[in-house]
Design a protein around this motif. Structure first.
Motif, mmCIF file in Angstrom:
data_model
loop_
_atom_site.group_PDB
_atom_site.id
_atom_site.type_symbol
_atom_site.label_atom_id
_atom_site.label_comp_id
_atom_site.label_asym_id
_atom_site.label_seq_id
_atom_site.Cartn_x
_atom_site.Cartn_y
_atom_site.Cartn_z
ATOM 1 N N ALA A 129 0.903 -1.079 -0.078
ATOM 2 C CA ALA A 129 -0.128 0.124 0.035
ATOM 3 C C ALA A 129 0.983 1.089 -0.061
ATOM 4 C CB ALA A 129 -0.792 -0.030 1.144
ATOM 5 N N LEU A 130 1.851 1.349 0.983
ATOM 6 C CA LEU A 130 2.924 2.564 0.845
ATOM 7 C C LEU A 130 3.540 2.457 -0.470
ATOM 8 C CD1 LEU A 130 3.778 5.003 2.620
ATOM 9 C CD2 LEU A 130 5.297 3.398 3.724
ATOM 10 N N SER A 131 3.927 1.473 -0.897
ATOM 11 C CA SER A 131 4.932 1.620 -2.048
ATOM 12 C C SER A 131 3.966 1.932 -3.191
ATOM 13 C CB SER A 131 5.315 0.157 -2.326
ATOM 14 O OG SER A 131 6.090 -0.352 -1.512
ATOM 15 N N ILE A 132 2.552 1.564 -3.332
ATOM 16 C CA ILE A 132 1.821 2.147 -4.269
ATOM 17 C C ILE A 132 1.669 3.770 -4.222
ATOM 18 C CG2 ILE A 132 -0.596 2.098 -5.240
ATOM 19 C CD1 ILE A 132 -0.369 -0.743 -4.956
ATOM 20 N N ALA A 133 1.357 4.176 -3.038
ATOM 21 C CA ALA A 133 1.165 5.746 -2.733
ATOM 22 C C ALA A 133 2.417 6.425 -3.217
ATOM 23 C CB ALA A 133 0.867 5.695 -1.181
ATOM 24 N N LEU A 134 3.578 5.892 -2.825
ATOM 25 C CA LEU A 134 4.760 6.497 -3.085
ATOM 26 C C LEU A 134 4.846 6.607 -4.708
ATOM 27 C CD1 LEU A 134 7.231 7.997 -2.486
ATOM 28 C CD2 LEU A 134 8.515 5.884 -2.781
ATOM 29 N N ALA A 135 4.587 5.556 -5.403
ATOM 30 C CA ALA A 135 4.673 5.473 -6.822
ATOM 31 C C ALA A 135 3.897 6.477 -7.289
ATOM 32 C CB ALA A 135 4.290 4.062 -7.252
ATOM 33 N N PHE A 136 2.337 6.608 -6.939
ATOM 34 C CA PHE A 136 1.596 7.646 -7.317
ATOM 35 C C PHE A 136 2.285 9.061 -7.423
ATOM 36 C CE2 PHE A 136 -1.632 11.003 -7.040
ATOM 37 C CZ PHE A 136 -2.466 10.438 -7.968
ATOM 38 N N ILE A 137 2.890 9.358 -6.056
ATOM 39 C CA ILE A 137 3.332 10.775 -6.135
ATOM 40 C C ILE A 137 4.537 11.009 -6.994
ATOM 41 C CG2 ILE A 137 4.532 12.221 -4.131
ATOM 42 C CD1 ILE A 137 3.094 10.673 -2.135
ATOM 43 N N VAL A 138 5.436 9.763 -7.032
ATOM 44 C CA VAL A 138 6.720 10.243 -7.897
ATOM 45 C C VAL A 138 6.517 10.338 -9.368
ATOM 46 C CG1 VAL A 138 8.799 9.023 -8.752
ATOM 47 C CG2 VAL A 138 8.318 8.970 -6.068
ATOM 48 N N ALA A 139 5.505 9.383 -9.773
ATOM 49 C CA ALA A 139 5.132 9.434 -11.286
ATOM 50 C C ALA A 139 4.317 10.979 -11.387
ATOM 51 C CB ALA A 139 4.262 8.367 -11.516
ATOM 52 N N ALA A 140 3.466 11.215 -10.367
ATOM 53 C CA ALA A 140 2.919 12.671 -10.724
ATOM 54 C C ALA A 140 3.599 13.770 -10.701
ATOM 55 C CB ALA A 140 1.835 12.659 -9.594
ATOM 56 N N ILE A 141 4.781 13.793 -9.970
ATOM 57 C CA ILE A 141 5.479 14.927 -9.865
ATOM 58 C C ILE A 141 6.473 14.765 -11.293
ATOM 59 C CG2 ILE A 141 7.648 15.929 -8.773
ATOM 60 C CD1 ILE A 141 6.318 14.963 -5.998
ATOM 61 N N VAL A 142 6.875 13.597 -11.368
ATOM 62 C CA VAL A 142 7.992 13.479 -12.763
ATOM 63 C C VAL A 142 7.011 13.846 -14.060
ATOM 64 C CG1 VAL A 142 9.231 11.958 -14.261
ATOM 65 C CG2 VAL A 142 9.419 11.888 -12.011
ATOM 66 N N GLY A 143 5.679 13.560 -13.993
ATOM 67 C CA GLY A 143 5.115 13.903 -15.009
ATOM 68 C C GLY A 143 4.705 15.352 -15.002
ATOM 69 N N ALA A 144 4.435 15.925 -14.240
ATOM 70 C CA ALA A 144 4.063 17.325 -14.019
ATOM 71 C C ALA A 144 5.421 18.199 -14.549
ATOM 72 C CB ALA A 144 3.611 17.894 -12.831
ATOM 73 N N ILE A 145 6.497 17.772 -14.080
ATOM 74 C CA ILE A 145 7.775 18.567 -14.488
ATOM 75 C C ILE A 145 8.006 18.228 -15.944
ATOM 76 C CG2 ILE A 145 10.218 18.452 -14.073
ATOM 77 C CD1 ILE A 145 9.894 18.063 -11.354
ATOM 78 N N CYS A 146 7.903 17.084 -16.338
ATOM 79 C CA CYS A 146 8.002 16.963 -17.966
ATOM 80 C C CYS A 146 6.993 17.439 -18.789
ATOM 81 C CB CYS A 146 8.083 15.487 -18.114
ATOM 82 S SG CYS A 146 9.540 14.312 -17.574
ATOM 83 N N GLU A 147 5.884 17.421 -18.188
ATOM 84 C CA GLU A 147 4.763 18.364 -19.036
ATOM 85 C C GLU A 147 5.096 19.853 -19.148
ATOM 86 O OE1 GLU A 147 2.395 17.102 -20.499
ATOM 87 O OE2 GLU A 147 1.389 18.767 -21.186
ATOM 88 N N TRP A 148 5.729 20.304 -18.064
ATOM 89 C CA TRP A 148 5.771 21.872 -17.899
ATOM 90 C C TRP A 148 7.072 22.300 -18.785
ATOM 91 C CZ3 TRP A 148 9.909 24.316 -14.390
ATOM 92 C CH2 TRP A 148 9.762 25.770 -14.741
ATOM 93 N N LEU A 149 8.239 21.133 -18.516
ATOM 94 C CA LEU A 149 9.513 21.779 -19.320
ATOM 95 C C LEU A 149 9.311 21.440 -21.007
ATOM 96 C CD1 LEU A 149 12.237 20.234 -16.863
ATOM 97 C CD2 LEU A 149 11.483 22.648 -17.344
ATOM 98 N N ALA A 150 8.657 20.042 -21.333
ATOM 99 C CA ALA A 150 8.867 19.571 -22.595
ATOM 100 C C ALA A 150 7.639 19.682 -23.443
ATOM 101 C CB ALA A 150 9.181 18.147 -22.526
ATOM 102 N N MET A 151 6.377 19.577 -22.740
ATOM 103 C CA MET A 151 5.168 19.457 -23.631
ATOM 104 C C MET A 151 4.588 20.574 -23.793
ATOM 105 S SD MET A 151 5.678 16.381 -24.521
ATOM 106 C CE MET A 151 4.378 16.366 -25.653
#
Length: 287
Positions: free
Chosen positions: A62-84
């Motif tokens: 459960a904790l691993s999945i919660a962290l995965a959500f946060i990490v993927a969300a942050i990486v996705g937001a940064i990539c969206e802002w910088l590249a897309m």
């Protein structure tokens, strides 16, 4: 009959895993208006983030999945802002092509950090549950239930929260939403955070079922895209329906063709649906 029931059950559990990233993909498509194929790498990044906290720090699923959500969300937001974001005014096609390039770059970043070897989560080994001739893997059943729970939480967010209703308004008509005082840029950020986070969770669920490597997300990219097309691009309920239908179709196809040809089912689904009903089973209804 037992083989048929087993195939349908396997298809339902596969569909539950595919539906999570498919919902994330459709949520971003509905708001941002371009297909973001970098979701494959966000799924991989989520899977590796969960692997690190599970195997290095001894955290539970459960904790691993919660962290995965946060990490993927942050990486996705940064990539969206910088590249897309700078590319989106050029149209959906350039943005889609750029998202493929971004996905390849992120995949190689993961490969550079973690290497190419297969990695598995630290999970207890348990026997399958048997109902006569029907067998269910406890981890598979748990993954499917987690996937269903995550989807229900996502739909509840869209239906009962202010941000969720704002996302639905922007997805329906961004200009009208702007007149109502909604700031599309803020809604787009929320859509990216949720969409990429769901893809990260999807990567973990797929990894829990087997193992992970830098190509984990790319192996399911076609199936996720096919599920979204089958249900209707931009439709979240459609993504769920499409994922379950595709999962069952892939399992039933094994009665006819060898597993080697299983990946062709996704291409076939895309071709048939675009030819017969281009808007998919549920059109463009967002949620």
């Amino acid at each position: 009959m037992a083989l048929l029931l087993q195939a349908i059950l396997n298809g339902l559990m596969t569909g539950a895993l595919l539906a999570v990233p498919a919902v994330g993909f459709s949520a971003m498509f509905a708001v941002l208006r371009y297909p973001n194929f970098a979701i494959a790498s966000y799924a991989t990044i989520g899977a590796f983030a969960a692997w690190v906290i599970n195997t290095k720090f001894g955290a539970g699923v459960a904790l691993s999945i919660a962290l995965a959500f946060i990490v993927a969300a942050i990486v996705g937001a940064i990539c969206e802002w910088l590249a897309m974001t700078p590319l989106r005014p050029a149209g959906a096609l350039p943005a889609a092509i750029a998202s493929i390039a971004l996905g390849v770059v992120l995949e190689n970043v993961v490969r550079f950090i973690f290497g190419n070897d297969l990695k598995a989560y630290d999970l207890p080994i348990v026997r399958d549950i048997r109902f006569g001739d029907i067998r269910i893997g406890p981890q598979q059943a748990e993954n499917a239930l987690i996937g269903i729970g995550v989807m229900l939480a996502a739909f509840a967010f869209l239906k009962f929260t202010r941000l969720g209703r704002a996302m639905r308004a922007v997805a329906d008509n961004a200009d009208l939403a702007r007149l109502k005082g909604i700031v599309p840029a803020q809604v787009e950020l929320v859509a990216v955070l949720i969409g990429c986070g769901l893809c990260g969770v999807g990567g973990v669920l797929i990894g829990l079922d087997t193992s992970i490597d830098p190509l984990t997300g790319f192996r399911v990219l076609l199936a996720v895209f096919a599920a979204a097309v089958l249900g209707g691009l931009g439709s979240l309920p459609g993504a769920v329906v499409g994922a379950f239908a595709l999962g069952i179709a892939e399992e039933l196809s094994l009665f006819i063709v060898a597993p080697t040809y299983r990946s062709a089912i996704g291409f076939l689904v895309i071709l048939v649906m675009l030819s017969v009903k281009p808007r998919g089973l549920m059109g463009d209804r967002f949620a």
